[in-house]
Design an enzyme around this catalytic site. Structure first.
Site, PDB file in Angstrom:
ATOM      1  N   CYS A   2      32.695  -0.841   0.278  1.00  0.00           N
ATOM      2  CA  CYS A   2      33.229  -0.214   1.466  1.00  0.00           C
ATOM      3  C   CYS A   2      33.563   1.232   1.173  1.00  0.00           C
ATOM      4  O   CYS A   2      33.293   1.754   0.090  1.00  0.00           O
ATOM      5  CB  CYS A   2      34.486  -0.949   1.916  1.00  0.00           C
ATOM      6  N   ARG A  65      34.373  -1.498   6.059  1.00  0.00           N
ATOM      7  CA  ARG A  65      33.952  -2.621   5.205  1.00  0.00           C
ATOM      8  C   ARG A  65      32.478  -2.967   5.333  1.00  0.00           C
ATOM      9  O   ARG A  65      31.927  -3.048   6.429  1.00  0.00           O
ATOM     10  CB  ARG A  65      34.786  -3.857   5.563  1.00  0.00           C
ATOM     11  N   ASN A  88      37.556  -1.198  -2.849  1.00  0.00           N
ATOM     12  CA  ASN A  88      36.113  -0.957  -2.805  1.00  0.00           C
ATOM     13  C   ASN A  88      35.512  -1.501  -4.088  1.00  0.00           C
ATOM     14  O   ASN A  88      35.827  -1.026  -5.175  1.00  0.00           O
ATOM     15  CB  ASN A  88      35.841   0.545  -2.690  1.00  0.00           C
ATOM     16  N   GLY A  89      34.623  -2.487  -3.967  1.00  0.00           N
ATOM     17  CA  GLY A  89      33.975  -3.026  -5.153  1.00  0.00           C
ATOM     18  C   GLY A  89      33.891  -4.532  -5.122  1.00  0.00           C
ATOM     19  O   GLY A  89      33.980  -5.165  -4.062  1.00  0.00           O
ATOM     20  N   VAL A 278       9.469   3.975  -5.686  1.00  0.00           N
ATOM     21  CA  VAL A 278       9.264   5.248  -4.995  1.00  0.00           C
ATOM     22  C   VAL A 278       8.635   6.239  -5.963  1.00  0.00           C
ATOM     23  O   VAL A 278       9.090   6.389  -7.100  1.00  0.00           O
ATOM     24  CB  VAL A 278      10.606   5.811  -4.476  1.00  0.00           C
TER      25      VAL A 278
END
Length: 548
Positions: A2, A65, A88-89, A278
């Protein structure tokens, strides 16, 4: 995963400051949002629903979130009995920690609720000490802010996988990305919280203390078979804990040994994986990625780079990365595009092979260290590079992935795996100063996992070289300044190249070109007002000292 943010001040201020920061972070967490302000919590489905909040307070926490663990009940901020947190995590051992918590009133299966309740086990009025005691128990990647209504504490995981920035005065603001702090910072500088560090803010004081660091074990494995067995156990556990509860995942895939080994492990666990590669159509990475995917049965999506595509994406990449240095921008481009493809396929998690080069001596300059200073020096340099990963690589990759609301998981940065890898003698990583492959024990594990010899022992190339990005940016710069004059500029750049190599990586034209793009997107002042400019200057000074 988040975006988190918030503030603490001497006097009440509007919750709309937190709302404004959340709006700038909503790309990180599009699923739900919430705000805490002086004991009152607002939780909504969309960040825009918070715009009408009419509340003031001294302490505020906010979160946008990305829902992965905990279901709808895991919306934050989350309160325990006396503490409130935004996180966050991922805490990978949250189920084990929950067994230690006697809290029958727990409302969710969220790792964030387990985290706040676990900190409460140590809380007796001193929040900083409670966080400090809890951190050694946490196995995961995290940045969190927690409050008891009187003080605010920030903490960051010991590797620095998840970022958090703050302003260095009052009012005190913090956020997952610097761009969220620009409007509110006033005359204060923006700083990052270093890995493993705790910051406590009370009414009149900002204190920074060491929280938890990865232990540095002695070198004690000198036998290849013993090393392989220990490494395999740690690697398997690292992958298993990161894939728990997931059926579909993406992999950032270059065709190099690190991403191949991660993909193979996920395949063996029965995951439905999609590899994302890529590069230029004639680049080594794309060719190898397609070959490996075909031989090992991986589903793969490829995006071919062109100068036109890079020119189109550079403004949004520079804005997202908050940097304008050539190494950082070049390495960001493949990650940014891969994360976008991953999101298009409705994934929320993408795995990466980040960290293996620092653990097992994958870069060519490690040969020079062995030749000039020996194996003990190599071991110490590996630790130094592991400790610098957050600024060299991890913060860039976090921003590139989270620009598309993708959570990155890196098994090689598991704390148990790091300890295991660093118990292994560096002689099992590089055979001698002329070893063209390096990462020997790592490559031998790949053979054990059924990866063919020619893939396991493919020589390493830098991501920006293998994808062709470097030449394309230099070509764009020449075209941009054709017939024009330009001034040499100082750009904000990081990378282990600056610590090891004696040649200049960039050209004045390329640096001026990226600086122009940063200015057009109002990113330039981030570099020039941030503490990072000091660090960048040190990198550049070190390079110039070598050149002169």
């Amino acid at each position: 995963m988040c975006g988190i943010c918030g503030f603490i001040d001497h006097k009440p201020r509007s919750a709309l400051d937190t709302v404004d920061m959340l709006i700038r972070l909503r790309h990180r967490g599009p699923d739900q949002a919430g705000i805490y302000i002086d004991g009152i919590t607002f939780q909504v489905k969309n960040t825009d629903e918070l715009r009408g909040i009419d509340a003031n307070g001294r302490i505020s926490l906010g979160q946008s979130r990305l829902e992965i663990v905990g279901g709808k009940e895991g919306i934050q901020p989350i309160s325990g009995r006396v503490l409130t947190i935004v996180h966050n995590g991922e805490i990978y051992n949250y189920r084990e920690l929950r067994e230690l918590i006697d809290s029958p009133d727990m409302r969710s299966t969220s790792d964030s609720e387990v985290l706040v309740r676990f900190i409460e086990l140590f809380y007796g009025g001193n929040l900083l000490e409670a966080v400090k005691k809890a951190m050694p128990f946490l196995d995961g990647m995290y940045a969190f802010a927690v409050t008891d209504g009187k003080t605010l504490v920030l903490a960051r995981d010991p590797i620095g996988k998840k970022p958090v920035y703050f302003t260095d005065g009052f009012p005190f603001f913090f956020a997952s990305e610097r761009k969220a702090l620009i409007k509110v910072k006033g005359g204060n500088r923006i700083k990052r919280l270093p890995p493993g560090v705790i910051l406590e803010v009370s009414e009149n004081e900002i204190r920074v203390e060491r929280g938890y660091s990865i232990e540095k074990p002695p070198i004690e494995i000198n036998d290849m078979e013993e090393a392989l067995s220990a490494y395999e156990r740690a690697f398997d556990r690292a992958v298993r804990k990161r894939v728990s509860g997931l059926k579909r995942v993406g992999v950032l895939f270059s065709g190099g040994i690190d991403s191949v080994l991660v993909s193979r492990a996920l395949q063996l666990y029965g995951c439905d994986i999609t590899c994302y590669s890529v590069g230029s159509e004639d680049g080594d990475d794309i060719k190898m990625a397609l070959k490996v995917a075909r031989e090992l049965g991986f589903r793969i999506r490829v995006k071919y780079l062109t100068e036109e595509l890079i020119e189109e994406l550079l403004p949004e990449i520079v804005e997202a990365i908050e940097l304008n240095g050539l190494i950082q921008v070049e390495a960001a481009i493949p990650m940014y595009i891969a994360a976008r493809m991953c999101r298009e396929d409705n994934h929320k998690v993408m795995f990466t092979g980040q960290g293996a080069d620092e653990l097992f001596a994958g870069y060519s300059w490690y040969n020079d260290v062995v030749r000039e200073d020996g194996y003990t020096a190599l071991h110490l340099r590996l630790w130094e590079d592991i400790e610098n990963l957050y600024i060299d690589t991890l913060e860039r990759e976090d921003r590139m992935a989270m620009a598309h609301a993708i959570e990155l998981r890196a098994p090689f940065l598991d704390r148990e795996l790091i300890r295991t890898a660093m118990r292994i003698s560096p002689r099992l990583k590089i055979r001698d100063a002329f070893d063209p492959y390096r990462k020997i024990v790592h490559r031998e594990l790949a053979l054990r996992k059924g990866i063919p010899l020619d893939i396991a022992y493919r020589k390493k190339s830098r991501a920006q070289d293998g994808t062709g990005v470097h030449n394309m940016i230099e070509s764009l710069a020449k075209r941009y300044f054709k017939g024009k004059s330009f001034k040499r500029v100082n750009v904000l750049d990081y990378g282990s190249n600056y610590r090891y190599l004696d040649e200049e990586y960039s050209t004045p034209e390329a640096e001026a070109f990226l600086d122009e793009i940063a200015k057009r997107n109002n990113v330039w002042f981030l570099a020039r007002s941030d503490e990072d400019a000091i660090k960048a200057s040190a990198y550049q000074t070190n390079l110039l000292r070598k050149l002169t």
